[in-house]
Design a protein around this motif. Structure first.
Motif, mmCIF file in Angstrom:
data_model
loop_
_atom_site.group_PDB
_atom_site.id
_atom_site.type_symbol
_atom_site.label_atom_id
_atom_site.label_comp_id
_atom_site.label_asym_id
_atom_site.label_seq_id
_atom_site.Cartn_x
_atom_site.Cartn_y
_atom_site.Cartn_z
ATOM 1 N N ARG A 78 -4.194 1.535 1.642
ATOM 2 C CA ARG A 78 -3.087 1.867 2.545
ATOM 3 C C ARG A 78 -1.751 1.509 1.907
ATOM 4 N N LYS A 79 -1.684 0.333 1.281
ATOM 5 C CA LYS A 79 -0.444 -0.085 0.639
ATOM 6 C C LYS A 79 -0.099 0.814 -0.544
ATOM 7 N N ASN A 85 1.429 4.020 0.621
ATOM 8 C CA ASN A 85 2.753 3.859 1.219
ATOM 9 C C ASN A 85 3.798 3.304 0.261
ATOM 10 N N ARG A 86 3.420 3.037 -0.969
ATOM 11 C CA ARG A 86 4.402 2.459 -1.876
ATOM 12 C C ARG A 86 5.433 3.516 -2.283
#
Length: 111
Positions: free
Chosen positions: A17-18, A21-22
């Motif tokens: 997820r990270k 979204n980066r």
């Protein structure tokens, strides 16, 4: 062992997820987090940054050296003499305090 496996799966999901979204490289360059010039090696880029910083420091020192002294600015009435400045500062501070006390004692009516 099942709890450990579940924790590992959760960490993988969080990492995925990270990563999705980066921010992009372009966004990081726009925010000045990354440097734009990717055609040179990091060593050359660091050296270039050091040289630029040295040049800017020399330029600043030169400009500060040309700046008029405080006494010249007072004589040409660009800045007030010390006692005039202190008097003005005290009047301004008194005005700010009076305004603050007025606002505290008499708050504005709600909209």
């Amino acid at each position: 062992q099942g709890a450990c496996k579940e924790r590992l799966l959760e960490e993988r999901r969080l990492l995925a997820r990270k990563l999705t979204n980066r921010p992009s490289k372009e966004a990081l360059v726009r925010q000045n987090i990354l440097k734009d010039d990717s055609s040179v090696t990091p060593h050359i880029l660091a050296t270039q940054q050091q040289l630029l910083k040295r040049r800017n420091n020399r330029s600043l020192e030169t400009k500060l050296g040309r700046r008029p002294q405080v006494q010249q600015l007072i004589m040409t009435k660009i800045i007030p003499e010390e006692h005039e400045y202190v008097d003005h500062e005290q009047r301004l501070w008194g005005h700010i305090q009076a305004q603050f006390h007025h606002d505290v004692d008499d708050p504005p009516a709600p909209p």
